[in-house]
Each structure stands twice: as structure tokens, then as C-alpha cells.
Design a protein around this motif. Structure first.
Motif, PDB file in Angstrom:
ATOM      1  N   LEU A 124      60.465   5.860  43.650  1.00 16.09           N
ATOM      2  CA  LEU A 124      60.890   4.612  44.102  1.00 16.09           C
ATOM      3  C   LEU A 124      62.343   4.428  44.006  1.00 16.09           C
ATOM      4  O   LEU A 124      63.215   4.247  44.867  1.00 16.09           O
ATOM      5  CB  LEU A 124      60.172   3.622  43.600  1.00 16.09           C
ATOM      6  N   GLU A 125      62.938   4.765  42.724  1.00 14.71           N
ATOM      7  CA  GLU A 125      64.331   4.661  42.380  1.00 14.71           C
ATOM      8  C   GLU A 125      65.188   5.290  43.235  1.00 14.71           C
ATOM      9  O   GLU A 125      66.225   4.901  43.934  1.00 14.71           O
ATOM     10  CB  GLU A 125      64.645   5.100  40.947  1.00 14.71           C
ATOM     11  N   ALA A 126      64.861   6.640  43.638  1.00 13.41           N
ATOM     12  CA  ALA A 126      65.723   7.378  44.813  1.00 13.41           C
ATOM     13  C   ALA A 126      65.635   6.877  45.858  1.00 13.41           C
ATOM     14  O   ALA A 126      66.665   6.910  46.752  1.00 13.41           O
ATOM     15  CB  ALA A 126      65.366   9.082  44.461  1.00 13.41           C
ATOM     16  N   ALA A 127      64.319   6.535  46.162  1.00 13.87           N
ATOM     17  CA  ALA A 127      64.318   6.018  47.578  1.00 13.87           C
ATOM     18  C   ALA A 127      65.076   4.833  47.922  1.00 13.87           C
ATOM     19  O   ALA A 127      65.554   4.478  48.884  1.00 13.87           O
ATOM     20  CB  ALA A 127      62.981   5.678  47.872  1.00 13.87           C
ATOM     21  N   LEU A 128      65.042   3.924  46.817  1.00 18.40           N
ATOM     22  CA  LEU A 128      65.690   2.580  47.048  1.00 18.40           C
ATOM     23  C   LEU A 128      67.520   2.862  46.975  1.00 18.40           C
ATOM     24  O   LEU A 128      68.298   2.376  47.582  1.00 18.40           O
ATOM     25  CB  LEU A 128      65.570   1.588  45.715  1.00 18.40           C
ATOM     26  N   HIS A 140      70.374  -1.237  41.803  1.00 20.28           N
ATOM     27  CA  HIS A 140      70.440  -1.213  40.246  1.00 20.28           C
ATOM     28  C   HIS A 140      68.987  -1.071  39.896  1.00 20.28           C
ATOM     29  O   HIS A 140      68.165  -1.751  40.291  1.00 20.28           O
ATOM     30  CB  HIS A 140      71.156  -2.453  39.623  1.00 20.28           C
ATOM     31  N   VAL A 141      68.803  -0.372  38.886  1.00 26.31           N
ATOM     32  CA  VAL A 141      67.318  -0.277  38.210  1.00 26.31           C
ATOM     33  C   VAL A 141      67.539  -0.406  36.785  1.00 26.31           C
ATOM     34  O   VAL A 141      68.468   0.006  35.882  1.00 26.31           O
ATOM     35  CB  VAL A 141      66.775   1.253  38.532  1.00 26.31           C
ATOM     36  N   GLU A 142      66.676  -1.335  36.186  1.00 29.28           N
ATOM     37  CA  GLU A 142      66.579  -1.801  34.790  1.00 29.28           C
ATOM     38  C   GLU A 142      65.245  -1.341  34.232  1.00 29.28           C
ATOM     39  O   GLU A 142      64.002  -1.519  34.907  1.00 29.28           O
ATOM     40  CB  GLU A 142      66.831  -3.356  34.740  1.00 29.28           C
ATOM     41  N   GLY A 143      65.278  -0.649  33.023  1.00 25.10           N
ATOM     42  CA  GLY A 143      64.055  -0.410  32.274  1.00 25.10           C
ATOM     43  C   GLY A 143      63.491   0.921  32.741  1.00 25.10           C
ATOM     44  O   GLY A 143      63.991   1.421  33.808  1.00 25.10           O
ATOM     45  N   THR A 144      62.564   1.352  31.951  1.00 25.03           N
ATOM     46  CA  THR A 144      62.081   2.626  32.454  1.00 25.03           C
ATOM     47  C   THR A 144      60.434   2.460  32.284  1.00 25.03           C
ATOM     48  O   THR A 144      60.052   1.951  31.424  1.00 25.03           O
ATOM     49  CB  THR A 144      62.538   3.710  31.197  1.00 25.03           C
ATOM     50  N   PRO A 145      59.804   3.005  33.547  1.00 27.74           N
ATOM     51  CA  PRO A 145      58.280   2.895  33.384  1.00 27.74           C
ATOM     52  C   PRO A 145      57.738   3.583  32.398  1.00 27.74           C
ATOM     53  O   PRO A 145      57.968   4.734  32.105  1.00 27.74           O
ATOM     54  CB  PRO A 145      58.024   3.098  34.681  1.00 27.74           C
ATOM     55  N   HIS A 146      56.539   2.808  31.862  1.00 25.24           N
ATOM     56  CA  HIS A 146      55.763   3.764  30.769  1.00 25.24           C
ATOM     57  C   HIS A 146      55.060   5.014  31.419  1.00 25.24           C
ATOM     58  O   HIS A 146      54.692   5.889  31.056  1.00 25.24           O
ATOM     59  CB  HIS A 146      54.733   2.758  30.136  1.00 25.24           C
ATOM     60  N   HIS A 196      61.525  -2.684  35.684  1.00 25.57           N
ATOM     61  CA  HIS A 196      60.490  -2.157  34.956  1.00 25.57           C
ATOM     62  C   HIS A 196      60.123  -3.002  33.879  1.00 25.57           C
ATOM     63  O   HIS A 196      60.944  -3.045  33.012  1.00 25.57           O
ATOM     64  CB  HIS A 196      60.498  -0.737  34.778  1.00 25.57           C
ATOM     65  N   LEU A 197      59.098  -3.831  33.855  1.00 24.50           N
ATOM     66  CA  LEU A 197      58.740  -4.475  32.595  1.00 24.50           C
ATOM     67  C   LEU A 197      57.173  -3.846  32.012  1.00 24.50           C
ATOM     68  O   LEU A 197      56.721  -2.755  32.805  1.00 24.50           O
ATOM     69  CB  LEU A 197      58.414  -5.898  32.849  1.00 24.50           C
ATOM     70  N   ASP A 198      56.595  -4.342  30.909  1.00 22.70           N
ATOM     71  CA  ASP A 198      55.562  -3.799  30.420  1.00 22.70           C
ATOM     72  C   ASP A 198      54.310  -3.747  31.266  1.00 22.70           C
ATOM     73  O   ASP A 198      53.802  -2.559  31.272  1.00 22.70           O
ATOM     74  CB  ASP A 198      55.207  -4.407  29.018  1.00 22.70           C
TER      75      ASP A 198
END
Length: 452
Positions: A307-311, A331-337, A374-376
Motif C-alpha cells: 500500500l505504501e508504494a501504491a500511495l 507520508h507514512v507513519e509507523g510500521t505495521p506489525h 499504522h497503529l497497533d
């Protein structure tokens, strides 16, 4: 005329109606509710009823043979002996004809029963020991006749049994007078009770079959309703997919080609840039169309990168197509678990495409931003612009006369399908911020996606 005065004869005769009648009570009940043919003539009848009927028939011939044997042993060479033998054979032949005639109270069947009882009564008059055969005749009469006629026949047979017992006894015995009617009454009561129980069981079985039929019909209707709802949901999904991809691309191509047509003579270079940009959009639309045919996944996601690359690719493409009129940053914040579910990635990308289409065509903004957080337990996509804004209440409802596609209702529907929430903050002259929040533990994410 003496038909037997041996005191030893009274004991067996005294016990016959008492021991035989309970067998009748046990045997008549299960067959009572089944007024069908005798064994062998109703293949589909109750197996227990058939076995019981066979048992009663066997008992009849056993009692008939025993009575004839007893008579021949005690009264050989008498004048009535040939008559007793002939009537015994006649009674046996008549009894064998019963199953052939059926079990319904037709005139032929009633005539047969009358002849059977008449021959038995003559035999009892000639030889009282044949009263033992009354037990199977109770059974036969109760099966064939209506209730009142059956009770009358039972009373008649019982009277003959009492008379026979008294003739065989050496003296008056009250037990011989009272026991046979009592046993006959108990046997008849049990038979009628079992008959009513069987009727209720048949009615209950019929109701159960009706309930099962209703349940099956309801399940079929429910399945048909679910199929219709699934079809409508799939149509809505497809319409949103087409709106967010092909329809937007075609709209952009139309505007670029119109701009190229207006500037073709005055500024050929600008017109060519418009045409080249329209060509790039057409290529993207072609990729989307081919992806629809394949599995309806967004082409940007199908190319890999997530998704990040697509956005990022979407932001760059929107910026290039605007040719300086609009700048879109991502802009992307956080990292998915864990990797986001495909349905979430596809929905968020479509939401971003739809929101940026609204920004490009309606807001007049010069800058827009995509922020993926990305949140928990959830993921949030924010789309903001510095355009003219609108009143949220009026913007959230699409006019029924508009020619455009789904817009905000389509975005709201996508978020709702995944159990998320959509927040819109906007005011005239202050731009717009659209926030889509998707929970990652919603049941919709574990359910299989509707087939394309």
C-alpha cells in the motif's frame, strides 16, 4: 347333549380367556391405528404391525388346531365329530381369505367377517373348547369394524366365551362369568388407546414433515435472499471500483484532450503535453481494466510494493497529471506489525483515489497530502487539501441530479464495509481533511471477499 363334563376340562378353559385376552391387548394396540391390509398385502405398513399381525394369525391357527385336537381326543366317533372337523376346516379357509380381501370395511370384507364369526359360533355351540379362538377374532374385528360395531362384536364374542366356559364347568363359578368380560374390556381399552396414540403419532409425524418442508423452504428463500444481497453488494462494489478508476481516468482524459484542443493552434507544445498526459492516463486505465478482468485488484497493488508504494505512486501520478496546478505529497507513519489484509489495502487505495479525484475536480486546491498511519490495532488514512472547502453536511450528501459518480458516499460505504469510521472536517475557504480509520480486528477482514 353332553359336550364334556370332565372337571379337568374346566381349569384350562377357565384360564384361556384370561391368558389369551392380555395377548390380544398387547397385540391389537400397535395394529389398531393401521387399518391397512393384513400382513403380506401392505408392503409399506409398519413392520411392527406386520409382525404382530403374523403373531395373531399364528395364534389363531395354533388355538384352532389345539381345540380340534382336544375335541378329537375327548370325543372320538361322535355324530357331531364330522361336523366339527368340517367347520374347523371351513373356519381355517375363511381366515386365510382375510388378507386377500383387504382391510377396509367394504361389503365383501364385512360379509367375510360375518361368515367367519358365524362359523366360529356354530363351532362353539358344538364344542365349547373352540372358544379359545375368540382372542384372534377380537383382534380381527377391532381392526376392521368401526368403533361401535367392533364393541358390539367383542360383547357378542365375550358372551359366547362365558357360555362355553359355563358349559365346560362342573358347577357355577362367578369367576368364569366375570373374568372374560373384564379381560375383554381391558383388551379393548388398550387397543383403542393404542389406536389413538398411533393416530396422534401419525399427525405429529405429518406436522413434523410440514415443519421440515417449511424449514427447507425458508432455507431456500434465505439462500436466494443472500444471493440477491450478495449480487447487489457486488454490483455496488464494482460500481465504486469503476468510479474510482476507469471513470476518473476517463474524466481526466476528457479534460486534458479538451485543453489540448483549445491550445492546439496557440501553443502546440502544451497541447502535445496534454495529449501525452492523457495517453499515460489511458495506459493506467487499460491496466486497471485488465486487472478487473483478472481479479479486480488495484493495478498499483498488483505491481508489488504494498500500500505504501501504491500511495506514493498515486501521489506522483496526480502531481504529474495536474502539470503544476496541484502538488500531492505522501507520508507514512509507523510500521505495521503484520502485512495489511488485501481488502484493507485495496479499500484504502480506492479511498485515496476517490478523495484525490474530488480534490482535483472540485476543491481548486494547489496542495494535497496523503498520510498513512499504522497503529497497533488500526490503520488511518488522512487526505487533506488547501482548497475552497465546503459545509460538511451538504458535502456528505450527493445530489440526486448529479452526473458524477459516487464521491463521498462511495468512500463512506467502503469504510463501513470494513467496520471503520469516516471523519470529514471542512469549512468554506479552509480546505478539507478526510480521515478513514480501519480496525484490523474486524470480522469483515476474516470473511472471504465476494467473488468478482
Amino acid at each position: 347333549m353332553d359336550h364334556g363334563s370332565d372337571p379337568r376340562d374346566s381349569a384350562p378353559q377357565d384360564s384361556a380367556p384370561q391368558t389369551g385376552a392380555p395377548q390380544d391387548a398387547d397385540g391389537d394396540g400397535p395394529t389398531g391405528p393401521d387399518p391397512g391390509p393384513d400382513p403380506g398385502s401392505a408392503p409399506g405398513s409398519d413392520p411392527d404391525a406386520r409382525w404382530l399381525a403374523l403373531l395373531m394369525h399364528a395364534a389363531f391357527f395354533l388355538l384352532l388346531g389345539a381345540s380340534l385336537t382336544r375335541f378329537l381326543m375327548r370325543h372320538p366317533g361322535e355324530a357331531r365329530t364330522p361336523w366339527v372337523i368340517a367347520l374347523s376346516i371351513t373356519l381355517a379357509v375363511l381366515y386365510l381369505l382375510g388378507p386377500v380381501l383387504g382391510s377396509r370395511p367394504t361389503p365383501r370384507r364385512l360379509t367375510w367377517l360375518g361368515a367367519l364369526v358365524l362359523v366360529w359360533m356354530v363351532l362353539v355351540v358344538l364344542a365349547p373348547s373352540f372358544a379359545w379362538c375368540a382372542v384372534p377374532l377380537f383382534y380381527t374385528g377391532l381392526r376392521i369394524l368401526p368403533p361401535r360395531a367392533a364393541l358390539a362384536l367383542v360383547a357378542l364374542l365375550t358372551a359366547f366365551v362365558v357360555a362355553a366356559q359355563l358349559r365346560l364347568a362342573t358347577g357355577f363359578d362367578p369367576n368364569l362369568v366375570l373374568a372374560p368380560p373384564a379381560v375383554a374390556a381391558v383388551a379393548t381399552a388398550v387397543f383403542v388407546h393404542m389406536q389413538r396414540q398411533a393416530v396422534r403419532q401419525r399427525e405429529l409425524a405429518a406436522r413434523q414433515r410440514e415443519l421440515i418442508d417449511d424449514l427447507l423452504r425458508t432455507r431456500r428463500e434465505l439462500a436466494a435472499t443472500e444471493r440477491r444481497e450478495g449480487t447487489l453488494a457486488e454490483r455496488q462494489r464494482l460500481s465504486m471500483e469503476i468510479h474510482d478508476t476507469l471513470a476518473q481516468g476517463l474524466s481526466s482524459q476528457q479534460m486534458l484532450l479538451q485543453a489540448a484542443d483549445r491550445t492546439w493552434s496557440a501553443d502546440p507544445d502544451a497541447a502535445r503535453r496534454h495529449v501525452r498526459t492523457a495517453t499515460g492516463i489511458a495506459e493506467r486505465n487499460l491496466a486497471e481494466a485488465r486487472r478487473f478482468v483478472h481479479d479486480l485488484a488495484p493495478a498499483d497493488l498488483a505491481e508489488g510494493g504494498g500500500l505504501e508504494a501504491a500511495l506514493h505512486a498515486l501521489a506522483a501520478r496526480e502531481t504529474a497529471q495536474a502539470q503544476g496546478a496541484l502538488t500531492v505529497r505522501c507520508h507514512v507513519e509507523g510500521t505495521p506489525h503484520a502485512p495489511l489484509p488485501d481488502r484493507v489495502q485495496s479499500a484504502l487505495l480506492r479511498i485515496a483515489q476517490g478523495a484525490l479525484a474530488n480534490v482535483r475536480e472540485h476543491s481548486g486546491a494547489t496542495a494535497a497530502g496523503l498520510t498513512l498511519t499504522h497503529l497497533d490495532d488500526r490503520v488511518v488514512l488522512d487526505i487533506g487539501d488547501n482548497g475552497r472547502g465546503f459545509t460538511a453536511e451538504s458535502g456528505a450528501v450527493r445530489s440526486p441530479h448529479t452526473v458524477r459518480g459516487h464521491g463521498l458516499p462511495a468512500i463512506r460505504a467502503r469504510v463501513h464495509q470494513l467496520g471503520g469510521t469516516l471523519t470529514i472536517e471542512s469549512a468554506p475557504g479552509e480546505g478539507t481533511v478526510l480521515s478513514a480509520e480501519i480496525p484490523l480486528a474486524h470480522p469483515a477482514l476474516t470473511a472471504p471477499e465476494a467473488p468478482a
